[in-house]
Enzyme design. Structure first.
Site, mmCIF file in Angstrom:
data_model
loop_
_atom_site.group_PDB
_atom_site.id
_atom_site.type_symbol
_atom_site.label_atom_id
_atom_site.label_comp_id
_atom_site.label_asym_id
_atom_site.label_seq_id
_atom_site.Cartn_x
_atom_site.Cartn_y
_atom_site.Cartn_z
ATOM 1 N N LYS A 16 0.835 -1.211 0.000
ATOM 2 C CA LYS A 16 0.000 0.000 0.000
ATOM 3 C C LYS A 16 0.870 1.261 0.000
ATOM 4 O O LYS A 16 0.362 2.378 -0.028
ATOM 5 C CB LYS A 16 -0.900 0.025 1.241
ATOM 6 C CG LYS A 16 -1.783 -1.201 1.397
ATOM 7 C CD LYS A 16 -2.909 -1.197 0.387
ATOM 8 C CE LYS A 16 -3.788 -2.422 0.502
ATOM 9 N NZ LYS A 16 -3.513 -3.434 -0.508
ATOM 10 N N LYS A 66 14.704 -5.982 5.626
ATOM 11 C CA LYS A 66 14.983 -4.951 6.637
ATOM 12 C C LYS A 66 16.340 -5.140 7.319
ATOM 13 O O LYS A 66 17.011 -4.168 7.655
ATOM 14 C CB LYS A 66 13.865 -4.901 7.674
ATOM 15 C CG LYS A 66 12.563 -4.349 7.110
ATOM 16 C CD LYS A 66 11.504 -4.205 8.190
ATOM 17 C CE LYS A 66 10.173 -3.812 7.563
ATOM 18 N NZ LYS A 66 9.126 -3.633 8.568
ATOM 19 N N ASP A 102 9.001 2.070 12.044
ATOM 20 C CA ASP A 102 7.874 1.187 12.389
ATOM 21 C C ASP A 102 7.352 1.450 13.805
ATOM 22 O O ASP A 102 6.145 1.569 14.029
ATOM 23 C CB ASP A 102 8.293 -0.286 12.281
ATOM 24 C CG ASP A 102 8.449 -0.729 10.836
ATOM 25 O OD1 ASP A 102 7.734 -0.197 9.972
ATOM 26 O OD2 ASP A 102 9.298 -1.605 10.580
ATOM 27 N N TYR A 217 -2.812 -5.942 9.247
ATOM 28 C CA TYR A 217 -4.098 -5.354 8.904
ATOM 29 C C TYR A 217 -4.754 -6.172 7.814
ATOM 30 O O TYR A 217 -4.095 -6.916 7.088
ATOM 31 C CB TYR A 217 -3.946 -3.886 8.457
ATOM 32 C CG TYR A 217 -3.138 -3.731 7.198
ATOM 33 C CD1 TYR A 217 -1.767 -3.569 7.260
ATOM 34 C CD2 TYR A 217 -3.738 -3.785 5.935
ATOM 35 C CE1 TYR A 217 -1.008 -3.453 6.113
ATOM 36 C CE2 TYR A 217 -2.995 -3.662 4.787
ATOM 37 C CZ TYR A 217 -1.626 -3.500 4.878
ATOM 38 O OH TYR A 217 -0.877 -3.396 3.737
ATOM 39 N N GLY A 239 -3.480 -2.750 12.192
ATOM 40 C CA GLY A 239 -2.332 -1.856 12.082
ATOM 41 C C GLY A 239 -2.326 -0.962 10.858
ATOM 42 O O GLY A 239 -1.258 -0.503 10.453
#
Ligand code: ATR
Length: 274
Positions: A16, A66, A102, A217, A239
């Site tokens: 997203k 990450k 985050d 989410y 979330g």
């Protein structure tokens, strides 16, 4: 020419982030483009170098890169060092700068958007993987009375709690042997929701009127969000807000502008529902 930004991940098709950052760009008038780039698991370093050599300005980094982004960064923020992971990169001279937004994304969604008080509250974090590691430090910065990390594999909870020793009242527990305590706030940072599962939790873990927050989410409520509602939470949410808030902090790092997040959270929720 607009400045170029992107998110790199594997998979990335459902990200997203382009939706969010394009909205931020429109709202602030910042001249930026933002794309999602699918990167092969062993091609991350090369892809970052190529992006940079082509004039790219900054990157978001998601699963599974990450930790690789952390290793690649030549300058890391204190937040990134505590998280051991980087989700935001940008280039400054010869440096590759890395930060982790985050945890601050979660805290801002809780504190600013949902008006949840964390000071002096008892907080339970479920999970001890990368997602949990990124949020423990920023949660401790809010001065909870106690923060318990509970994990299915207890040794991982103990290892994670040890990393934050001296930074606040952090304890470790096994998921199936939680202290007999009703927590004010329970944050699900396990990967269970991604598989449509729920970490097994004893009834009474969350105090009635408390807060259940799933870092994952989904359009229909996740099993954890449904659990929170069933336990009588005043707030039981996924979330999506954290996702938008972490993006806003990346945008601020890159552009020096703080975009409004509320309208983007609403738009994304509507977009997911459709
Ligand atoms: P991430 O980077 O997304 O956190 P990870 O490092 O693989 O991914 O960690 C996943 C976390 O979710 C772990 O804490 C894992 O528990 P274990 O350490 O015991 O494996 C937790 N997890 C995944 N599925 C779960 C489930 N169904 N119930 C409880 N915990 C679960």
């Amino acid at each position: 020419m607009p400045d170029r930004y992107a998110v790199m991940g594997h998979p990335i098709a459902h990200s997203k982030s382009p939706f969010i950052h394009r909205r931020f760009a429109t709202e602030t008038g910042e001249p930026v483009t933002y794309d999602a780039l699918h990167i092969e698991p062993d091609g991350f370093g090369e892809a970052v170098a190529r992006f940079r050599s082509e004039g790219g300005c900054g990157l978001n980094v998601t699963i599974p890169f990450k930790e690789k982004a952390f290793a690649l960064a030549t300058r890391r923020s204190a937040r990134a060092a505590r998280a051991g992971a980087v989700n935001t990169l940008w280039f400054d001279g010869t440096d590759i700068c890395g930060d982790n937004t985050d945890g601050i994304g979660l805290v801002r969604d809780l504190v600013r958007n949902l008006a949840v008080e964390l000071r002096d509250r008892s907080v339970l974090v479920l999970g001890a993987g990368g997602a949990a590691r990124g949020i423990v430090g920023p949660l401790l910065d809010e001065s909870p009375r106690v923060l318990v990390i509970a994990n299915r594999t207890p040794s991982r909870a103990m290892d994670l709690a040890r990393c934050f020793e001296g930074q606040g009242p952090v304890r470790a527990a096994a998921l199936d042997a939680l202290p007999t305590q009703e927590f004010d706030v329970v944050v699900n940072a396990t990967a269970a929701s991604l598989a449509g599962d729920l970490p097994s939790l004893a009834s009474g873990t969350l105090r009635a009127g408390g807060v259940a927050y799933d870092t994952a989410y989904a359009a229909p409520p996740t099993p954890f969000v449904r659990w929170g509602t069933g336990e009588g939470a005043a707030v039981s949410t996924d979330g999506l807000g954290m996702l938008v808030e972490q993006a806003a902090e990346s945008f601020r790092l890159w552009r020096g502008r703080e975009p409004s997040t509320g309208p983007v959270i609403d738009a994304l929720r509507a977009h997911l529902a459709s």
